[in-house]
Design a protein around this motif. Structure first.
Motif, short mmCIF file in Angstrom:
data_model
loop_
_atom_site.label_atom_id
_atom_site.label_comp_id
_atom_site.label_asym_id
_atom_site.label_seq_id
_atom_site.Cartn_x
_atom_site.Cartn_y
_atom_site.Cartn_z
N ALA A 146 -12.54 -3.55 -8.24
CA ALA A 146 -13.24 -3.53 -6.94
C ALA A 146 -14.47 -2.63 -7.00
O ALA A 146 -15.51 -2.95 -6.41
CB ALA A 146 -12.29 -3.08 -5.84
N ARG A 147 -14.38 -1.53 -7.71
CA ARG A 147 -15.54 -0.62 -7.84
C ARG A 147 -16.66 -1.29 -8.64
O ARG A 147 -17.84 -1.14 -8.31
CB ARG A 147 -15.10 0.69 -8.48
N GLN A 148 -16.31 -2.04 -9.68
CA GLN A 148 -17.32 -2.76 -10.45
C GLN A 148 -17.92 -3.90 -9.62
O GLN A 148 -19.13 -4.15 -9.69
CB GLN A 148 -16.71 -3.30 -11.74
N TYR A 149 -17.09 -4.56 -8.85
CA TYR A 149 -17.55 -5.61 -7.93
C TYR A 149 -18.56 -5.02 -6.95
O TYR A 149 -19.60 -5.61 -6.68
CB TYR A 149 -16.33 -6.16 -7.19
N GLN A 150 -18.27 -3.85 -6.43
CA GLN A 150 -19.15 -3.19 -5.46
C GLN A 150 -20.53 -2.92 -6.08
O GLN A 150 -21.55 -3.07 -5.42
CB GLN A 150 -18.50 -1.89 -4.98
N LEU A 151 -20.57 -2.57 -7.34
CA LEU A 151 -21.84 -2.26 -8.01
C LEU A 151 -22.63 -3.50 -8.41
O LEU A 151 -23.83 -3.41 -8.65
CB LEU A 151 -21.57 -1.41 -9.26
N SER A 152 -21.98 -4.63 -8.47
CA SER A 152 -22.63 -5.88 -8.87
C SER A 152 -23.43 -6.47 -7.71
O SER A 152 -22.97 -6.49 -6.57
CB SER A 152 -21.56 -6.90 -9.31
N GLU A 153 -24.61 -6.96 -8.01
CA GLU A 153 -25.46 -7.56 -6.98
C GLU A 153 -24.86 -8.82 -6.38
O GLU A 153 -24.97 -9.09 -5.19
CB GLU A 153 -26.84 -7.87 -7.57
N THR A 154 -24.18 -9.61 -7.21
CA THR A 154 -23.64 -10.91 -6.78
C THR A 154 -22.13 -10.90 -6.57
O THR A 154 -21.57 -11.85 -6.04
CB THR A 154 -23.95 -11.99 -7.83
N GLY A 155 -21.48 -9.84 -7.04
CA GLY A 155 -20.02 -9.80 -7.01
C GLY A 155 -19.40 -10.21 -8.33
O GLY A 155 -18.21 -10.03 -8.54
N GLN A 156 -20.20 -10.75 -9.23
CA GLN A 156 -19.69 -11.14 -10.55
C GLN A 156 -19.65 -9.92 -11.46
O GLN A 156 -20.62 -9.16 -11.55
CB GLN A 156 -20.57 -12.21 -11.17
N VAL A 157 -18.52 -9.75 -12.10
CA VAL A 157 -18.33 -8.65 -13.05
C VAL A 157 -18.15 -9.29 -14.43
O VAL A 157 -17.30 -10.17 -14.58
CB VAL A 157 -17.08 -7.81 -12.69
N PRO A 158 -18.95 -8.90 -15.42
CA PRO A 158 -18.81 -9.48 -16.75
C PRO A 158 -17.38 -9.32 -17.27
O PRO A 158 -16.76 -8.26 -17.12
CB PRO A 158 -19.80 -8.69 -17.61
N PHE A 159 -16.86 -10.36 -17.89
CA PHE A 159 -15.49 -10.37 -18.40
C PHE A 159 -15.20 -9.16 -19.28
O PHE A 159 -14.13 -8.58 -19.21
CB PHE A 159 -15.22 -11.68 -19.16
N ARG A 160 -16.17 -8.77 -20.09
CA ARG A 160 -15.97 -7.64 -21.00
C ARG A 160 -15.70 -6.33 -20.24
O ARG A 160 -15.18 -5.38 -20.82
CB ARG A 160 -17.17 -7.49 -21.94
N ASN A 161 -16.06 -6.29 -18.95
CA ASN A 161 -15.86 -5.08 -18.15
C ASN A 161 -14.58 -5.12 -17.31
O ASN A 161 -14.28 -4.17 -16.60
CB ASN A 161 -17.05 -4.86 -17.22
N TRP A 162 -13.87 -6.23 -17.36
CA TRP A 162 -12.64 -6.34 -16.56
C TRP A 162 -11.58 -5.40 -17.09
O TRP A 162 -11.32 -5.37 -18.30
CB TRP A 162 -12.09 -7.75 -16.60
N PRO A 163 -10.90 -4.66 -16.22
CA PRO A 163 -9.73 -3.90 -16.67
C PRO A 163 -8.67 -4.89 -17.17
O PRO A 163 -8.54 -5.99 -16.63
CB PRO A 163 -9.25 -3.19 -15.40
#
Length: 120
Positions: A87-104
């Motif tokens: 959710a924190r990475q989602y918040q930082l993303s402009e579109t809501g997409q978080v690169p797969f490599r960054n997924w916990p």
């Protein structure tokens, strides 16, 4: 931008123990416990997300971003940590997409739906 994480507190109904505390309620409580004071993340409880087959479910959304429905979490600290990290990475993303490599690792395989941005 504030992100809303809506969590189902009624997930995990057990007909054999109808009065027992539900896993969804325990999961919400654990997520709330781990939420940091400086997070721009709003936790909202709901009574049902209709994801019963994949209980301990949540909805992650923010204005102008893709919305995600996630589920299959266990009511335990590691699952809450993974969801909040995502959710924190989602918040930082402009579109809501978080690169797969960054997924916990605890978020992989938990996605139920990806809902496009609602256009005006």
């Amino acid at each position: 931008m504030t992100v809303t994480l809506t969590l189902c507190e009624t997930c995990g109904y057990d007909a054999a123990q109808p009065e027992a505390e539900r896993p969804g309620a325990r999961f919400v409580r654990e997520v709330e416990r781990q939420l940091k004071a400086d997070d721009e993340l709003r936790i909202q409880r709901t009574r049902c997300l209709m994801a019963c087959q994949r209980h301990c479910a949540g909805l992650l959304r923010a204005p102008g971003k893709i919305t995600y429905v996630l589920g299959d979490f266990q009511a335990e600290p590691e699952a809450a940590t993974a969801l909040l990290d995502y959710a924190r990475q989602y918040q930082l993303s402009e579109t809501g997409q978080v690169p797969f490599r960054n997924w916990p690792s605890g978020i992989k395989g938990k996605f139920i739906a990806r809902i496009p941005v609602l256009e005006d």
